[in-house]
Design an enzyme around this catalytic site. Structure first.
Site, short mmCIF file in Angstrom:
data_model
loop_
_atom_site.label_atom_id
_atom_site.label_comp_id
_atom_site.label_asym_id
_atom_site.label_seq_id
_atom_site.Cartn_x
_atom_site.Cartn_y
_atom_site.Cartn_z
N GLY A 6 9.64 68.00 -10.52
CA GLY A 6 8.23 67.83 -10.87
C GLY A 6 8.03 68.27 -12.30
N SER A 22 14.36 71.47 -12.95
CA SER A 22 14.42 70.38 -13.92
C SER A 22 13.35 69.37 -13.55
CB SER A 22 15.80 69.72 -13.88
OG SER A 22 15.90 68.93 -12.72
N LYS A 23 13.27 68.33 -14.38
CA LYS A 23 12.27 67.28 -14.19
C LYS A 23 12.27 66.73 -12.76
CE LYS A 23 10.32 66.40 -18.29
NZ LYS A 23 9.12 67.22 -18.28
N ARG A 24 13.46 66.74 -12.15
CA ARG A 24 13.56 66.21 -10.79
C ARG A 24 12.62 66.93 -9.82
NH1 ARG A 24 17.85 67.81 -8.41
NH2 ARG A 24 18.48 69.13 -10.14
#
Ligand code: GLU
Length: 489
Positions: free
Chosen positions: A259, A255-257
């Site tokens: 990168g 996920s966005k976490r």
């Protein structure tokens, strides 16, 4: 009998940009098609009108083009099964849903959303088997149905899940058997006339003669319903290969976490498409016997097989991607790198028409790239690293000037070195090195001090590729001019 030609599809829903998982699915489909000389179809699953947008479609196409995943049928390319947008195929889904009703494989459900919710709540409290509440409309009394029709009640169409078991044959996961009692009588056409995913995906895969469905394994649980639909439509069931999810380094779903998750962000970071393709290919696939990691696109096409897909989840490792990028960058010719960074250099005001292939400074800009190459991690590094070597105007890091060339003595040394450079023959790295070191020795200063000051004079910075190579590259006139400029500043 001639073997059926392979036809695969990538079927993104344009509710987001092309993310890493989708790109990997697209790549596996593309590799499979190319390996067998088959057909790669791109189909846009935009039935969710609220969440789909043209911008997202465009983003997906841009991502695919960047990765070089060309499609044989689909948007802009056309093909025998147009349209390749599901929003243009609604009539077909409605007709198939009706066909399933007519053949007894599906039935109308006139219940309102409230009635369904109430039935579900009651079922959750009672001891009815799991899905019986959803089967409540299966055998509706024809008189009741006629009354609802007369009333003009909207009706959904549900699939009549038969008794028995449904087997999914999956190349990655093996055979998986589902008990049909655990499958609800799922809706195939909503009361507003919109198909659900199961109907539209199967309808299109049948119509587009898809032979192999390669997709993320989050779709495994959908597959028995789809197999039932193929069977009810009397269509051959394709082979399935469900590809394991991509996880972040912490083993959680990517996920966005972790990168960037959109492939286009990697382009912006200067990752080469060659590197991204190589990296994505190895997320869940391996060439079997060999432990080869570096692959060109053609090598991947040759080596790819569905059997090489592993069932275990794949971990997205940013360091590995960076490594692939460096490896692929080293394999590009200097001139190719120049071509790829031209627009970045131009945007930074550093491009000159004479850098163009066939023009007089092309050899120079290629030499700049050759010098920087061992230090590049991404194409995006080129602009900043090349700036002091190609900009007409030098920008000084004032702290560096103060630290390494701040004294009148050092400025005098720079001026003296400029004089020495004027007479130096040949003006190459080895001769320059001798001259700089020789000068430092004669002047009674450390070679390191002379080198630091010279570097600041020539690049304005404390860090650069090897100083003597930089000097040879810049050429005598520029070197002399920059040394004198700092000496007299
Ligand atoms: N539109 C679906 C998705 O993006 C496609 C699933 C499939 O490949 O069947 O997940």
């Amino acid at each position: 009998m001639t073997p059926t030609p392979i036809r695969v599809r990538f079927a993104p829903s344009p509710t987001g940009y092309l993310h890493v998982g989708g790109a990997r699915t697209a790549l596996f489909n593309w590799l499979y098609a190319r390996h067998y000389g088959g057909t790669f179809v791109l189909r846009i699953e935009d039935t969710d009108v609220e969440r789909s947008s043209d911008e997202m479609v465009e983003g997906i196409l841009v991502g695919m083009r960047w990765l070089g995943l060309d499609w044989d049928e689909g948007p802009f390319v056309g093909g025998p099964h147009e349209p390749y947008f599901q929003s243009g195929r609604l009539e077909r889904y409605r007709a198939l849903a009706q066909q399933l009703v007519d053949t007894g494989h599906a039935y109308y459900d006139y219940r309102t959303a409230e009635e369904i919710t109430a039935a579900r709540t009651a079922a959750e409290q009672g001891d009815t088997d799991d899905w019986s509440h959803d089967r409540a409309s299966r055998d509706l009394d024809p008189a009741q149905a006629a009354a609802y029709e007369a009333e003009g009640r909207p009706r959904a169409i549900r699939f009549r899940v038969p008794h028995g078991q449904t087997q999914v044959r999956d190349i990655v996961h093996g055979d998986i058997t589902f008990d049909n009692a655990t499958i609800e009588d799922f809706v195939i056409l909503r009361s507003d006339g919109h198909p659900t995913y199961h109907l539209s995906v199967v309808a299109d895969d049948v119509d587009m003669q898809i032979t192999s469905v390669i997709r993320g394994d989050d779709h495994i649980s959908n597959t028995p319903k789809q197999v039932l639909l193929y069977q009810a439509l009397g269509a051959p069931v394709p082979e399935f290969a469900h590809v394991p999810l991509i996880l972040g380094a912490d083993k959680k779903r990517l996920s966005k976490r972790h990168g960037a998750t959109s492939v286009i962000e990697y382009r912006a970071q200067g990752i080469l498409p060659e590197a991204m393709v190589n990296f994505l290919a190895l997320l869940g696939w391996s060439p079997g016997s060999s432990d080869q990691e570096l692959f060109t696109r053609d090598e991947l096409v040759r080596a790819f097989s569905l059997e090489g897909i592993s069932g275990g989840n794949a971990v997205f490792n940013n360091e590995k991607l960076a490594w692939f990028n460096i490896q692929h960058m080293m394999r590009l010719s200097d001139s190719e790198i120049v071509a790829r960074v031209e627009s970045d250099l131009d945007a930074a005001g550093l491009w000159r028409p004479s850098f163009e292939h066939g023009h007089d400074e092309h050899a120079f800009i290629c030499a700049v790239i050759a010098l920087l190459k061992p230090r590049l991690h991404a194409l995006g590094d080129v602009v900043e690293q090349a700036r002091p070597l190609i900009a007409r105007e030098i920008v000084y890091d004032e702290a560096a000037v103060a630290k390494h060339a701040g004294t009148p003595e050092m400025r005098a040394h720079l001026s003296a070195l400029a004089d020495a450079c004027e007479a130096l023959e040949p003006f190459d790295a080895a001769t320059i090195e001798q001259a700089v070191r020789g000068y430092a020795e004669r002047a009674g200063i450390k070679a390191g001090a002379m080198i630091h000051a010279t570097r600041v004079a020539l690049t304005g910075r404390t860090v650069s590729p090897g100083l003597f190579e930089v000097m040879a590259l810049l050429g005598r006139a520029t070197v002399v001019e920059r040394l004198r400029r700092l000496a007299t500043r």
